[in-house]
Enzyme design. Structure first.
Site, PDB file in Angstrom:
ATOM      1  N   ALA A 208       0.847  -1.194   0.000  1.00  0.00           N
ATOM      2  CA  ALA A 208       0.000   0.000   0.000  1.00  0.00           C
ATOM      3  C   ALA A 208       0.879   1.239   0.000  1.00  0.00           C
ATOM      4  CB  ALA A 208      -0.911  -0.002   1.225  1.00  0.00           C
TER       5      ALA A 208
ATOM      6  N   ARG B 217       0.311   5.678  -0.847  1.00  0.00           N
ATOM      7  CA  ARG B 217      -0.631   6.703  -1.321  1.00  0.00           C
ATOM      8  C   ARG B 217      -0.405   6.992  -2.793  1.00  0.00           C
ATOM      9  NH1 ARG B 217      -0.251   9.765   4.277  1.00  0.00           N
ATOM     10  NH2 ARG B 217       1.876   9.130   3.916  1.00  0.00           N
TER      11      ARG B 217
ATOM     12  N   LYS C 200      11.934   5.706  13.401  1.00  0.00           N
ATOM     13  CA  LYS C 200      12.494   6.110  14.701  1.00  0.00           C
ATOM     14  C   LYS C 200      11.675   7.204  15.366  1.00  0.00           C
ATOM     15  CE  LYS C 200      14.551   7.840  11.084  1.00  0.00           C
ATOM     16  NZ  LYS C 200      15.416   7.583   9.968  1.00  0.00           N
TER      17      LYS C 200
ATOM     18  N   VAL D 120      17.407   2.265  13.639  1.00  0.00           N
ATOM     19  CA  VAL D 120      18.644   2.880  14.139  1.00  0.00           C
ATOM     20  C   VAL D 120      19.861   2.400  13.348  1.00  0.00           C
ATOM     21  CG1 VAL D 120      18.080   3.496  16.509  1.00  0.00           C
ATOM     22  CG2 VAL D 120      18.644   1.148  15.991  1.00  0.00           C
TER      23      VAL D 120
ATOM     24  N   ILE E  63      23.523  -1.365  10.122  1.00  0.00           N
ATOM     25  CA  ILE E  63      24.269  -2.024  11.212  1.00  0.00           C
ATOM     26  C   ILE E  63      23.287  -2.830  12.067  1.00  0.00           C
ATOM     27  CG2 ILE E  63      25.730  -1.687  13.244  1.00  0.00           C
ATOM     28  CD1 ILE E  63      26.534   1.028  12.170  1.00  0.00           C
TER      29      ILE E  63
ATOM     30  N   LYS F 152      17.123   8.138  17.579  1.00  0.00           N
ATOM     31  CA  LYS F 152      17.834   6.851  17.537  1.00  0.00           C
ATOM     32  C   LYS F 152      18.521   6.579  18.872  1.00  0.00           C
ATOM     33  CE  LYS F 152      18.588   7.163  12.573  1.00  0.00           C
ATOM     34  NZ  LYS F 152      19.487   7.733  11.562  1.00  0.00           N
TER      35      LYS F 152
HETATM   36  N1  HSE Z   1      18.199  10.318   7.591  1.00  0.00           N
HETATM   37  C1  HSE Z   1      18.752   9.217   8.295  1.00  0.00           C
HETATM   38  C2  HSE Z   1      20.261   9.392   8.368  1.00  0.00           C
HETATM   39  C3  HSE Z   1      18.390   7.936   7.582  1.00  0.00           C
HETATM   40  O1  HSE Z   1      20.803  10.219   7.638  1.00  0.00           O
HETATM   41  O2  HSE Z   1      20.895   8.741   9.177  1.00  0.00           O
HETATM   42  C4  HSE Z   1      18.510   6.724   8.432  1.00  0.00           C
HETATM   43  O3  HSE Z   1      17.717   6.748   9.556  1.00  0.00           O
END
Ligand code: HSE
Length: 427
Positions: free
Chosen positions: A43, A45, A102, A129, A133, A202
């Site tokens: 899904a 938009r 996040k 996060v 990794i 994060k």
């Molecule tokens: N905008 C985030 C970053 C992407 O630059 O780390 C990953 O969460």
């Protein structure tokens, strides 16, 4: 073998890449998961006819994913409103959830985990996060024997990319940010990246997981990189440091020190060498000691890698149902921190000014570790002025605020003083 039926909400950079990764690596994913992981519903938009969705049905109604023919809803919409509804609907319908969101978890994680616990469904959030990794897995599984007392590192890929481009290529801030956006690293609203909000979200998620606690996100001290000048980066390098945007969380007897800000990191420390979009997370466990995890922190494929890892765990039956946190811990922010400070003081080029600056620091019993003042750095103005760069020894946060304020009041100081903390990453 019954496939794990996946419903995907959102077809942006990460959503489209999850569909591709599930398709391209279908055989090895099936082997590792012990059964097929099949995209059955999507899904978004906005329809994206360019993305191959295989056999999956497509809907523009994001709420359609709580339906009976999926086992898990993958929420890749972002934001806190529709995403929250989609997640709540899925959990209410007894579906598992995997999310990269996040912002949603930092603000509503406690509620989401509680309802998931009551419904007996799993919530995967590896992708929320540090991009690719597997830090959530490391904390949850690899370090399960440890009491974790500190987490620190680079958790925003966009900021690290910008700082590296400024340092290594001499790019200005705006050009480096535009590049990070073009490469798909930045949030929809890039102020979340450059003002430290994304990193704070994060950090709050990592700290909650590492310390088995509910952390008050609003108590995290947040500063971004928008005030960092290319000149600061060059002076820091002369002093033997890189400027990195860090998140640091440490357990104390009365709460959690939780802070996100730019910092001077010694070039000799591994995190000081982590460049570009790479993230690095240090976790200190009481049994293992310091451990470090490095990898790409943003971008479609690294984030999709983390999303699919959660799906594989879910298919195997090893993605846990969230347990309520053991305790609630107050955020202590940055108030108790004691560290050296980098100062850039715009000073009139005349006799006695440096003596006044040194006198203020001496009154606060703060020692000067290093000084840089260059004749070629003299700027013209109503009166010629020059930046004086000072590296102090350790001073508590409150003392640093006070001496910066006093320095700013000197008649020989012509403008705003930049202060950047020096990070002690020895945990
Ligand atoms: N905008 C985030 C970053 C992407 O630059 O780390 C990953 O969460």
């Amino acid at each position: 073998m019954t496939p794990l039926r996946v419903g995907l909400a959102g077809l942006g950079t990460v959503g489209g890449t999850v569909a591709k990764l599930l398709r391209d690596n279908a055989r090895l994913i099936e082997r590792r998961a012990g059964r097929p992981v099949a995209l059955t519903r999507v899904a978004s938009r906005t329809p994206k006819p360019g993305i191959d969705l295989g056999q999956a049905t497509f809907d523009t109604d994001l709420r359609a994913l709580g339906a009976d023919d999926v086992d898990v809803v993958v929420e890749l919409i972002g934001g806190e409103t529709v995403a929250k509804e989609v997640v709540a609907t899925a959990i209410g319908a007894g579906r598992h959830v995997v999310t990269a969101n996040k912002a949603l978890l930092a603000a509503h994680g406690e509620e989401i985990f509680l309802t998931a616990n009551r419904s007996g469904v799993s919530v995967g959030f590896e992708a929320s996060v540090a991009g690719g990794i597997p830090i959530v897995n490391a904390l949850r599984t690899g370090l399960a024997a440890n009491r974790i007392d500190a987490i620190a590192g680079i958790v925003n890929g966009t900021s690290n990319y910008i700082l590296t481009a400024m340092e290594e290529e001499g790019l200005d801030f705006a050009t480096a940010l535009a590049d990070a956006q073009r490469l798909g690293y930045a949030e929809a609203d890039p102020t979340f990246d450059v003002e430290g909000i994304d990193a704070a979200q994060k950090l709050a998620i990592l700290a909650a997981l590492a310390f088995d606690a509910t952390i008050d996100f609003d108590g995290v001290h947040v500063e971004g990189i928008s005030g960092i000048d290319i000149e600061d980066i060059r002076y820091a390098r002369e002093l033997g440091f890189s400027i990195k945007h860090l998140g640091i969380a440490r357990m104390h007897a009365d709460g959690v020190e939780a802070r996100v800000h730019p910092a001077l990191v010694p070039e000799s420390v591994l995190i000081g060498k982590v460049s570009g979009v790479m993230n690095a997370v240090m976790a200190h466990g009481n049994a293992v000691g310091p451990t470090l995890y490095v990898g790409p922190g943003a971008g479609g494929m690294p984030t999709a890698s983390a999303v699919v890892a959660d799906l594989v765990e879910l298919a195997r039956g090893t993605l846990p149902v969230p347990q309520p946190a053991e305790r609630r811990l107050p955020s202590l922010g940055v108030e108790g921190v004691e560290c050296p400070h980098y100062l850039k003081i715009p000073a009139i080029d005349q006799p006695g000014v440096f003596a006044e600056v040194a006198d203020v620091l001496s009154r606060y019993k703060v020692s000067i570790e290093a000084v840089i003042q260059r004749p070629q750095a003299i700027r013209t103005g109503a009166e010629p002025w020059v930046p004086i760069i000072i590296l102090t020894n350790e001073a508590p946060e409150a003392v640093a605020r006070a001496f910066v304020s006093d320095l700013g009041g000197l008649s020989g100081v012509t403008g705003e003083i930049a202060r950047i903390r020096v990070a002690d990453l020895s945990a």
